[in-house]
Enzyme design. Structure first.
Site, PDB file in Angstrom:
ATOM      1  N   LYS A 130      -3.027 -35.654  43.315  1.00 56.21           N
ATOM      2  CA  LYS A 130      -1.575 -35.625  43.125  1.00 56.21           C
ATOM      3  C   LYS A 130      -1.265 -34.958  41.794  1.00 56.21           C
ATOM      4  O   LYS A 130      -1.988 -35.140  40.812  1.00 56.21           O
ATOM      5  CB  LYS A 130      -1.049 -37.067  43.088  1.00 56.21           C
ATOM      6  CG  LYS A 130       0.418 -37.171  43.393  1.00 56.21           C
ATOM      7  CD  LYS A 130       0.662 -37.138  44.870  1.00 56.21           C
ATOM      8  CE  LYS A 130       2.133 -37.167  45.201  1.00 56.21           C
ATOM      9  NZ  LYS A 130       2.375 -37.126  46.640  1.00 56.21           N
ATOM     10  N   GLY A 234      18.025 -44.560  56.553  1.00 58.66           N
ATOM     11  CA  GLY A 234      17.899 -43.206  56.023  1.00 58.66           C
ATOM     12  C   GLY A 234      18.059 -42.182  57.130  1.00 58.66           C
ATOM     13  O   GLY A 234      17.278 -42.144  58.080  1.00 58.66           O
ATOM     14  N   GLY A 236      18.294 -38.763  56.601  1.00 61.36           N
ATOM     15  CA  GLY A 236      18.101 -37.470  55.944  1.00 61.36           C
ATOM     16  C   GLY A 236      17.221 -36.520  56.741  1.00 61.36           C
ATOM     17  O   GLY A 236      17.283 -36.475  57.978  1.00 61.36           O
ATOM     18  N   ASN A 237      16.384 -35.794  56.039  1.00 63.67           N
ATOM     19  CA  ASN A 237      15.568 -34.742  56.670  1.00 63.67           C
ATOM     20  C   ASN A 237      14.654 -35.265  57.772  1.00 63.67           C
ATOM     21  O   ASN A 237      14.400 -34.557  58.747  1.00 63.67           O
ATOM     22  CB  ASN A 237      14.712 -34.054  55.604  1.00 63.67           C
ATOM     23  CG  ASN A 237      15.566 -33.217  54.696  1.00 63.67           C
ATOM     24  OD1 ASN A 237      16.483 -32.543  55.147  1.00 63.67           O
ATOM     25  ND2 ASN A 237      15.301 -33.285  53.401  1.00 63.67           N
ATOM     26  N   VAL A 238      14.133 -36.483  57.602  1.00 68.86           N
ATOM     27  CA  VAL A 238      13.293 -37.062  58.650  1.00 68.86           C
ATOM     28  C   VAL A 238      14.138 -37.928  59.589  1.00 68.86           C
ATOM     29  O   VAL A 238      14.059 -37.795  60.813  1.00 68.86           O
ATOM     30  CB  VAL A 238      12.150 -37.915  58.041  1.00 68.86           C
ATOM     31  CG1 VAL A 238      11.330 -38.565  59.150  1.00 68.86           C
ATOM     32  CG2 VAL A 238      11.248 -37.062  57.160  1.00 68.86           C
TER      33      VAL A 238
HETATM   34  P1  NAD Z   1      15.795 -37.322  52.423  1.00 67.88           P
HETATM   35  O1  NAD Z   1      16.118 -37.441  50.970  1.00 67.88           O
HETATM   36  O2  NAD Z   1      16.191 -36.101  53.154  1.00 67.88           O
HETATM   37  O3  NAD Z   1      16.396 -38.576  53.223  1.00 67.88           O
HETATM   38  C1  NAD Z   1      16.395 -39.867  52.723  1.00 67.88           C
HETATM   39  C2  NAD Z   1      17.757 -40.458  53.042  1.00 67.88           C
HETATM   40  O4  NAD Z   1      17.759 -41.828  52.690  1.00 67.88           O
HETATM   41  C3  NAD Z   1      18.890 -39.805  52.244  1.00 67.88           C
HETATM   42  O5  NAD Z   1      19.862 -39.319  53.142  1.00 67.88           O
HETATM   43  C4  NAD Z   1      19.424 -40.940  51.385  1.00 67.88           C
HETATM   44  O6  NAD Z   1      20.838 -40.863  51.206  1.00 67.88           O
HETATM   45  C5  NAD Z   1      19.031 -42.150  52.185  1.00 67.88           C
HETATM   46  N1  NAD Z   1      18.912 -43.392  51.432  1.00 67.88           N
HETATM   47  C6  NAD Z   1      18.438 -43.565  50.166  1.00 67.88           C
HETATM   48  N2  NAD Z   1      18.476 -44.878  49.847  1.00 67.88           N
HETATM   49  C7  NAD Z   1      18.952 -45.521  50.936  1.00 67.88           C
HETATM   50  C8  NAD Z   1      19.200 -46.884  51.212  1.00 67.88           C
HETATM   51  N3  NAD Z   1      18.960 -47.844  50.316  1.00 67.88           N
HETATM   52  N4  NAD Z   1      19.708 -47.219  52.418  1.00 67.88           N
HETATM   53  C9  NAD Z   1      19.948 -46.256  53.357  1.00 67.88           C
HETATM   54  N5  NAD Z   1      19.730 -44.950  53.125  1.00 67.88           N
HETATM   55  C10 NAD Z   1      19.237 -44.586  51.936  1.00 67.88           C
HETATM   56  O7  NAD Z   1      14.224 -37.559  52.512  1.00 67.88           O
HETATM   57  P2  NAD Z   1      13.291 -37.249  53.763  1.00 67.88           P
HETATM   58  O8  NAD Z   1      12.645 -35.924  53.562  1.00 67.88           O
HETATM   59  O9  NAD Z   1      14.029 -37.542  55.007  1.00 67.88           O
HETATM   60  O10 NAD Z   1      12.148 -38.318  53.543  1.00 67.88           O
HETATM   61  C11 NAD Z   1      12.378 -39.681  53.795  1.00 67.88           C
HETATM   62  C12 NAD Z   1      11.187 -40.484  53.331  1.00 67.88           C
HETATM   63  O11 NAD Z   1      10.020 -40.056  54.034  1.00 67.88           O
HETATM   64  C13 NAD Z   1      10.847 -40.322  51.856  1.00 67.88           C
HETATM   65  O12 NAD Z   1      10.304 -41.540  51.378  1.00 67.88           O
HETATM   66  C14 NAD Z   1       9.766 -39.248  51.858  1.00 67.88           C
HETATM   67  O13 NAD Z   1       8.938 -39.355  50.707  1.00 67.88           O
HETATM   68  C15 NAD Z   1       9.015 -39.623  53.109  1.00 67.88           C
HETATM   69  N6  NAD Z   1       8.289 -38.497  53.707  1.00 67.88           N
HETATM   70  C16 NAD Z   1       8.941 -37.388  54.076  1.00 67.88           C
HETATM   71  C17 NAD Z   1       8.253 -36.329  54.644  1.00 67.88           C
HETATM   72  C18 NAD Z   1       8.955 -35.092  55.073  1.00 67.88           C
HETATM   73  O14 NAD Z   1       8.340 -34.299  55.782  1.00 67.88           O
HETATM   74  N7  NAD Z   1      10.208 -34.883  54.699  1.00 67.88           N
HETATM   75  C19 NAD Z   1       6.857 -36.421  54.853  1.00 67.88           C
HETATM   76  C20 NAD Z   1       6.192 -37.582  54.500  1.00 67.88           C
HETATM   77  C21 NAD Z   1       6.927 -38.622  53.916  1.00 67.88           C
END
Ligand code: NAD
Length: 439
Positions: A130, A234, A236-238
């Protein structure tokens, strides 16, 4: 600063000043397996080496920890190499605020170890590592020029490590930042697609989470996702794409929450004819954990499963993409197990992020079989099969799931790369012998 406690409890920026005064630009701590000790590159820093090697919580015989003070913007930049038996240490670079040097070191060691496990459990021929950069509060990190310079400096630092660590995107780092890293090193993935990168991993990550859910339902003899109710924290992107994939599987209903009202409205508008009950919640609102659903899926931030939230859960399965969902990896794994909740470890369910980027250098194939097999039910290392294996072993040995997954991952992490063997350790030995990295 003349003792270990002084250094550990200081802010990373004060530590940077100390390093400047001592004339130290780069330094390292390298593990000697014969003596089972960490050796510091500089005698002034040996107290830190002693702290690291005697820490039972986050240290796990990390092969090497390398650092520099970025030449222009006085930022502490690090590369934490945990284990390179399966291949070069791979994992993203985090850019974050750390109150103390101890927090910084612990986070790097913990995250690097986590990457070893995630990569090994995915059957990737990569080790684990990391990158971590501690934010310097004195510099304007939103300034594009400063940022570009800082990440280029990070790339040059990674080049100096001769390939024992291959960096990638992580929290606090953007795709644009990765293109700046790429301008300083070839040892990176997650570069923009215009220069041959693999692009946004979020959609494959969401598909991987679906596979984990399906395996857990199968294990519990509850059939498939059809007719089930899923709670998603959440959007967001996932979380957003996950909603779409779950509707494709004919779930009955999705309950979804986000702290961002605009996002809630945007995602809701995409599913006008579906049973999606989405709402904006306050960040600290824990009532969502008590929602009536078959599966609860954390896709927001870490540490959401803890002594406050676990007793609230009505769902019998927890499976989501958020990293480090357990506030305390041992305590909360056990608590979920004792509540009879099947927790699918995050590093198993969210592997597609790294799988998608890991082998960028081998090029791309439409519907790439090397990626797709992780999402199939039959491949022995697929998310589905590995989840089933973990749940069965957890049941037969009366042991929490994350512990089982970690044991399995640790065993796999000791399998040697079929072509290059344990080359990472050779690279580190060579760096130490030549001393060139410190120059
Ligand atoms: P993102 O920032 O696009 O989405 C996260 C969402 O969670 C945001 O919309 C945010 O407003 C919301 N959020 C934050 N705190 C909150 C709460 N207390 N209650 C409800 N919603 C809340 O991130 P992402 O890319 O979707 O990733 C989500 C998680 O998955 C992260 O922990 C990330 O590290 C993990 N992850 C993502 C990927 C990936 O490919 N994007 C891969 C592995 C792990």
């Amino acid at each position: 600063m003349n003792n270990k406690t002084d250094i550990l409890q200081t802010h990373p920026q004060e530590f940077v000043c100390f390093l400047r005064e001592e004339g130290i630009k780069r330094f390292y701590f390298v593990y000697n397996p014969q003596t089972q000790t960490m050796q510091s590159s500089h005698p002034q820093l040996q107290p830190l080496a002693e702290f690291i090697q005697s820490d039972p919580r986050d240290f796990m015989q990390h092969e090497g920890l390398f650092f520099q003070v970025s030449p222009e913007y006085d930022t502490l930049q690090g590369a934490f190499v945990h284990r390179t038996v399966r291949g070069q240490a791979a994992g993203g670079v985090r850019y974050w605020d750390y109150p103390t040097v101890e927090d910084y070191l612990r986070d790097g060691m913990r995250l690097a170890k986590g990457m070893t496990r995630k990569n090994a459990l995915a059957g990737l021929w990569w080790g684990g590592g990391k990158g971590v950069m501690a934010r310097n509060p004195e510099i304007e990190t939103a300034d594009e020029d400063i940022r570009a310079y800082l990440y280029r400096e990070y790339g040059e630092f990674i080049s100096s490590l001769q390939g024992c660590y291959v960096t990638a995107e992580d929290v606090g780092t953007s795709v644009k930042d990765m293109s700046d890293v790429f301008s300083g090193t070839r040892f990176t993935t997650c570069i923009p697609s215009v220069v041959g990168g693999s692009g946004n991993p979020s959609v494959p990550t969401a598909r991987g989470v679906v596979c984990g859910m399906e395996a857990a339902l199968d294990f519990l003899d509850q059939g498939d996702l059809e007719g089930k109710t899923i709670g998603i924290q959440g959007m967001g992107n996932v979380g957003g794409p996950l909603i779409g994939f779950l509707f494709e599987k004919n779930v009955k209903q999705i309950l979804a929450w986000d702290i961002d009202l605009d996002l809630v409205n945007q995602v809701t508008a995409k599913f006008p004819d579906k049973k999606l009950e989405a709402g904006a919640v306050a960040r600290e609102d824990t009532s969502i954990f008590a929602a009536e659903c078959d599966i609860f899926s954390p896709n927001a931030t870490g540490a959401v499963l803890n002594p406050t939230t676990i007793p609230l859960l009505k769902a019998k399965i927890v499976c989501g993409a958020a990293n480090n969902q357990l506030e305390d990896p041992v305590r909360d794994d056990l608590a979920l197990f004792q509540h009879n909740i099947r927790y699918i470890p995050d590093f198993l369910a969210n592997r597609m992020g790294i799988v998608n980027a890991a082998n960028e250098q081998y090029g791309y194939v439409k519907d790439d079989p090397l990626l797709e097999r992780h999402l199939h039910k039959d491949w022995e290392h697929s998310i589905f099969q590995t989840t089933l294996q973990v749940l069965r072993k957890s049941c037969s040995t009366d042991t929490p799931t994350a512990e089982i997954a970690m044991r399995l991952a640790d065993r796999l992490s000791l399998e040697s790369h079929p072509i290059f063997g344990h080359r990472g350790r050779q690279i580190i030995a060579s760096l130490v012998a030549e001393g060139s990295h410190l120059a």
